[in-house]
Scaffold this active site. Sequence first.
Site, PDB file in Angstrom:
ATOM      1  CG  MET A  78      69.198  68.168  16.514  1.00  0.00           C
ATOM      2  SD  MET A  78      67.569  68.708  17.077  1.00  0.00           S
ATOM      3  CE  MET A  78      67.328  67.662  18.524  1.00  0.00           C
ATOM      4  CG  HIS A  79      67.649  63.309  15.320  1.00  0.00           C
ATOM      5  ND1 HIS A  79      67.074  63.463  16.563  1.00  0.00           N
ATOM      6  CD2 HIS A  79      66.974  64.154  14.489  1.00  0.00           C
ATOM      7  CE1 HIS A  79      66.101  64.355  16.494  1.00  0.00           C
ATOM      8  NE2 HIS A  79      66.023  64.793  15.251  1.00  0.00           N
ATOM      9  CG  ASP A 237      69.694  71.298  13.537  1.00  0.00           C
ATOM     10  OD1 ASP A 237      68.810  70.935  14.343  1.00  0.00           O
ATOM     11  OD2 ASP A 237      69.858  70.743  12.429  1.00  0.00           O
TER      12      ASP A 237
END
Length: 488
Positions: A78-79, A237
């Site tokens: 992520m991110h 995830d």
Amino acid sequence: MYYIGIDLGTSAVKLLLMREDGRIQNVVSREYELSFPHPGWSEQNPEDWYRQTLSGLKDLISVVDAKEISGIGFGGQMHGLVALDENDNVIRPAILWNDGRTEEEVKYLNEQIGKKVVSGYTGNIAFAGFTAPKILWMKKNEPDLFARIKKIMLPKDYLAYRLSGSFCTDYSDASGMLLLDVKNKCWSSEMLKICGITENMLPKLYESYEAVGYLKPEIADSFSMKHNVVIAAGAGDNAAAAVGTGTVGKNKCNISLGTSGTIFITSDSFRVDTNNALHAFAHADGRFHLMGCMLSAASCNKWWMDNILLTDRYKEEQEGIKTLGENHVYFLPYLMGERSPWNDPKARGAFIGMNLNTSRAEMTQAVLEGVAFATRDMYEAARSAGVSLERSMICGGGAKSPLWQKMIANILNISIDIPSCEEGPGMGGAMLAMVADHRYNSVEEAAEAIVSVKSTCEPEPLLVEKYEERYQSFRKLYPTLKDVYGEL
């Protein structure tokens, strides 16, 4: 029919091939480089993700008739900030989830804009790993590159874009950008204005189980697949891993001991931890969840074994640990700083309590217990938000350790369920593809049909009591060292 789950991780992409009844046919992994151009920075080349995914697909589907593959879904780190120009060229290496360069930007968002204001816009406060602070960093430090941005996406969404041509994301992954109004499931116009971007730079939003398109014909032909292979939006995830462990519906929990560690608690409705120690995100089942995230979990044990003890005998090292709940050595697992509940990128790992009699086994035990104690910290934040748990699923590489399972069960005083098959985000991604292809009517239906529990680790009252005393000592350590970390 067969379905593919693509787990785009930090060190490798893992591809899983699953029958619609949940039987796994093949698993393939391909590694790629992780770059640290400056201390605290973490970057990757998105082209490496795509190239290695295609390489893995070739081997993955070699065991079946490719014409029987019906869908592809994702779970991904992520991110990460992936920025493309008007010609769809990657402008700069992706800035990853564990990159810590955005201290000034996080401070600006949380202090000048204000935590209450930012949380009102998004449901969350700023953390160093989130995407919005990275956009602000790029705007300030790389203005020429920032001016070229036409598309902003997350790592797994780059794969979806290359495979299908669909410029898309899902609500669970978008929740971690600090650009999404999570409660109302739309982009926050206020946050976009703060970051100096427009909505047409951002992907179309989908539920994780929705179809976003089909595999490009030229790619399908190159693998001898049919032209109507469904591409599902997929999930971040942790949400994908939760799907893979059946953590869907109301009041379910999943603990992950991967590179990072999480406690993931599902909810029918949107809610915010008043202290903002937990993330308030959308879930891949269409609902919501609270999540605590520690930046170093199983990676702490890997660091200890690989870099310090110089051994790959993980199991044997744990066999030397005989007595639980009485260790006087403590380990603070903040090797990459810490997110939940401290939100402190300056925090660092530490051993405390050694003496001349301290053994190798006690220090190994302290590492494992330190991660478990930090998981308890996240659970305490959830309890303060009104969450009460009796049990949790567990997943991730560290979860394969029976000793670690036992520590988690007794330190949190909850039952720990071990799934019969644990393949993390890849399994969840494949299940989301099944729903997108209408093999199952909902994520819950898919989970009920596919996920089962192999065994359960129950807490032991005497050990719970011993660990409670140890935890009360552990929880005093970070507040005591906080100012020291700032000086270091």
